[in-house]
Design a protein around this motif. Structure first.
Motif, short mmCIF file in Angstrom:
data_model
loop_
_atom_site.label_atom_id
_atom_site.label_comp_id
_atom_site.label_asym_id
_atom_site.label_seq_id
_atom_site.Cartn_x
_atom_site.Cartn_y
_atom_site.Cartn_z
N THR A 1 -6.30 8.49 1.06
CA THR A 1 -7.55 8.91 0.68
C THR A 1 -8.47 7.86 0.48
N GLY A 2 -9.63 7.77 1.20
CA GLY A 2 -10.75 6.74 0.82
C GLY A 2 -11.79 7.38 -0.07
N ARG A 3 -12.06 6.39 -1.10
CA ARG A 3 -12.97 6.60 -2.14
C ARG A 3 -14.05 5.85 -2.41
N GLY A 4 -14.94 6.03 -3.19
CA GLY A 4 -16.04 5.15 -3.63
C GLY A 4 -15.95 4.88 -4.94
N GLY A 5 -16.75 3.84 -5.47
CA GLY A 5 -16.87 3.39 -6.91
C GLY A 5 -17.89 2.16 -7.05
N SER A 6 -18.76 2.65 -8.30
CA SER A 6 -19.82 1.59 -8.41
C SER A 6 -19.35 0.28 -8.78
N ASP A 7 -18.25 0.07 -9.54
CA ASP A 7 -17.95 -1.19 -10.26
C ASP A 7 -19.13 -1.46 -10.71
N SER A 8 -19.82 -0.96 -11.62
CA SER A 8 -21.11 -1.05 -12.41
C SER A 8 -20.44 -1.79 -13.86
N HIS A 9 -21.21 -2.85 -13.79
CA HIS A 9 -20.64 -3.73 -15.22
C HIS A 9 -21.86 -3.88 -16.14
N HIS A 10 -23.22 -3.56 -15.75
CA HIS A 10 -24.19 -3.73 -16.55
C HIS A 10 -25.21 -2.50 -16.80
N TYR B 1 0.91 -1.12 -0.11
CA TYR B 1 -0.03 0.09 0.03
C TYR B 1 0.77 1.25 -0.05
N ASP B 2 2.19 1.04 0.20
CA ASP B 2 3.04 2.15 0.01
C ASP B 2 3.15 2.68 -1.24
N ILE B 3 2.61 2.06 -2.53
CA ILE B 3 2.54 2.61 -3.90
C ILE B 3 1.42 2.92 -4.43
N VAL B 4 0.49 3.11 -3.49
CA VAL B 4 -0.88 3.71 -3.72
C VAL B 4 -1.35 4.78 -3.35
N ASP B 5 -2.11 5.70 -3.70
CA ASP B 5 -2.64 6.95 -3.37
C ASP B 5 -3.81 7.00 -2.67
N SER B 6 -4.71 5.96 -3.10
CA SER B 6 -6.08 6.02 -2.50
C SER B 6 -6.65 4.60 -2.27
N ALA C 1 -7.16 16.70 -5.85
CA ALA C 1 -8.10 16.59 -4.73
C ALA C 1 -8.37 15.20 -4.02
N LEU C 2 -8.42 14.32 -5.27
CA LEU C 2 -8.42 12.95 -4.65
C LEU C 2 -6.85 12.45 -3.98
N THR C 3 -5.88 12.75 -4.59
CA THR C 3 -4.65 12.44 -3.77
C THR C 3 -4.58 13.05 -2.44
N ASN C 4 -4.94 14.39 -2.25
CA ASN C 4 -4.89 15.27 -0.95
C ASN C 4 -5.90 14.89 -0.15
N GLY C 5 -7.03 14.20 -0.46
CA GLY C 5 -7.93 13.74 0.36
C GLY C 5 -9.12 14.60 0.71
N ARG C 6 -9.25 15.75 0.08
CA ARG C 6 -10.35 16.60 0.06
C ARG C 6 -11.60 15.66 -0.54
N VAL C 7 -11.99 14.75 0.23
CA VAL C 7 -12.95 14.00 -0.44
C VAL C 7 -13.94 13.23 0.50
N SER C 8 -15.20 13.22 0.02
CA SER C 8 -16.25 12.53 0.77
C SER C 8 -17.04 11.54 -0.08
N VAL C 9 -18.00 10.78 0.37
CA VAL C 9 -18.47 9.70 -0.56
C VAL C 9 -19.93 9.72 -0.07
N SER C 10 -21.09 9.69 -1.14
CA SER C 10 -22.19 9.69 -0.97
C SER C 10 -22.87 8.46 -1.57
N ALA C 11 -23.96 7.79 -1.00
CA ALA C 11 -24.67 6.55 -1.52
C ALA C 11 -25.05 6.57 -3.06
N ASN C 12 -25.50 7.68 -3.24
CA ASN C 12 -25.77 8.03 -4.84
C ASN C 12 -25.74 9.36 -5.08
N PRO C 13 -25.92 9.86 -6.52
CA PRO C 13 -25.75 11.17 -6.82
C PRO C 13 -26.57 12.29 -6.15
#
Length: 397
Positions: free
Chosen positions: A202-211, A167-172, A252-264
């Motif tokens: 940084t903690g982030r989200g992602g839908s990982d939607s495929h369909h 994890y020392d090579i990742v940013d989020s 901004a993603l790298t520096n952590g000024r980030v939040s996550v919501s369940a939907n748009p």
């Protein structure tokens, strides 16, 4: 002479103590402006027809939904192993990969025998080079990643495709994968462990939607049921960017000024702090400062489509453990709490918010899968050493 030696010894001892105290406080750059920026929402993990395990999901359909729900940015992250690393001549040159209103990033899901990670860049880069080192030692992977100047994010670490590189090579870290919030408990545990160890990730989200939705009944597949349950923006990742531009999103993603919501449509949670203990907030999530030893006032705020008649529950996490549980309500839900970050020690504070979901008409099944989980913030940090990541892209973390 004896008294003089004793005085010298006492002075030397005091100097050593003072030096140790100073050494315990790393040199941290000043906090950036809290007003010079714009909130942007988007999805950082989604698959189009260029991923062989997707269905009914052309690039145009994904971007159309992103535009319809007023996304500000998007990164389509197709599996690179499905095209032997050549995403540059597949997803990236797809004539449908264009939008007048959504900032489009360049990336892919780095799909390897040691787990998955997403790459993000504001401009095209040599992804083939990164794909080709997937089986090399971590130090070589990190060297190539640095040379390419890309942001690397560990995907769904709590799953069978868990990221198992350093994890020392990742940013989020993808701490919220898909609309199914309950499946992310292990990923959240891993993230807290990384934070407690001094890694400002940084903690982030992602839908990982495929369909996507089939255009005709004949196009339906066994997995088409996922389209109304998990799709663009389930969850949505918010970034406080300095400009409406791709590099600003990644910084901004790298520096952590980030939040996550369940939907748009769900409200965005924002976490602020005042090092003076008053109502003038001078830090926000992602920021890092030396503790003063005095009480700090923290403020949790919900912005966007809140329900004034409903109450929201805020869980405050300090150093991986529940510190407080707060309630907020009203037209502009706000909750304050106070604590004293200790001098000479690392500490961090983040929040999770539960309450009523805001309807997502285009993906109506997502609300049930997310349950009461509305949003989470990134931490506010104290005494985290910036030199832990001396070569961080996009600025010191």
């Amino acid at each position: 002479m004896t008294m003089r030696l004793l005085s010298f010894a006492a002075a030397l001892a005091m100097a050593i103590i003072a030096g140790s105290s100073l050494a315990a406080e790393p040199a941290i750059p000043p906090v950036a402006s809290l007003s010079d920026g714009v909130w942007m929402k988007g999805d950082l993990h989604i698959h189009s027809r260029h991923s062989k395990d997707s269905s009914n999901n052309p690039v145009a359909k994904i971007i159309a939904l992103a535009e319809a729900v007023h996304m500000d940015y998007l990164c389509i992250t197709d599996h690179d192993n499905h095209v032997n690393g050549d995403v540059a001549h597949n997803t990236w040159i797809d004539p449908e990969y264009t939008s007048k209103s959504v900032v489009l990033l360049y990336g892919a899901e780095w799909t390897t025998a040691r787990g998955h990670g997403n790459t993000f860049s504001a401009t095209p880069y040599d992804h083939q080079r990164f794909y080709d080192v997937r089986d090399q030692r971590d130090v070589e992977v990190g060297r190539v990643k640095k040379a390419l100047g890309i942001h690397l994010s560990a995907n769904h670490p709590g799953t069978r495709d868990a990221f198992s590189y350093s994890y020392d090579i990742v940013d989020s870290v993808e701490v919220w994968n898909s609309a199914v919030w309950a499946n992310n408990s292990i990923s959240m545990h891993i993230w807290d462990g990384l934070l407690k160890s001094g890694r400002k990730l940084t903690g982030r989200g992602g839908s990982d939607s495929h369909h996507g939705y089939p255009d005709t009944p004949a196009q339906a597949t066994a997995l088409s049921y996922q389209a109304p349950e998990n799709n663009v923006g389930t969850p949505t990742t918010w970034v406080f960017a300095k400009a409406r531009a791709g590099q600003a999103v990644i910084d901004a993603l790298t520096n952590g000024r980030v939040s996550v919501s369940a939907n748009p449509y769900d409200p965005r949670v924002e976490l602020y702090a005042s090092r003076n203990g008053d109502d003038r907030m001078d830090m926000m999530m992602g920021d890092n400062a030396n503790p003063t030893g005095r009480p700090v006032k923290f403020r949790v705020k919900l912005s966007g489509a809140t329900s004034p008649a409903s109450a929201y529950t805020v869980r405050v996490i300090r150093n991986g453990e529940t510190f407080a549980t707060l309630t907020m309500a009203g037209d502009t839900p706000i909750a304050d709490f106070t604590d004293t970050p200790p001098k000479g020690a690392r500490s961090y504070y983040r929040v999770e918010v539960q309450g009523p979901q805001t309807p997502y008409p285009q993906v109506p099944g997502s609300m049930k899968l997310s349950g009461n989980m509305i949003a989470l913030s990134n931490p506010i940090f104290f005494n985290f050493d910036p030199s832990f990541y001396p070569d961080a892209a996009g600025g010191v973390r």
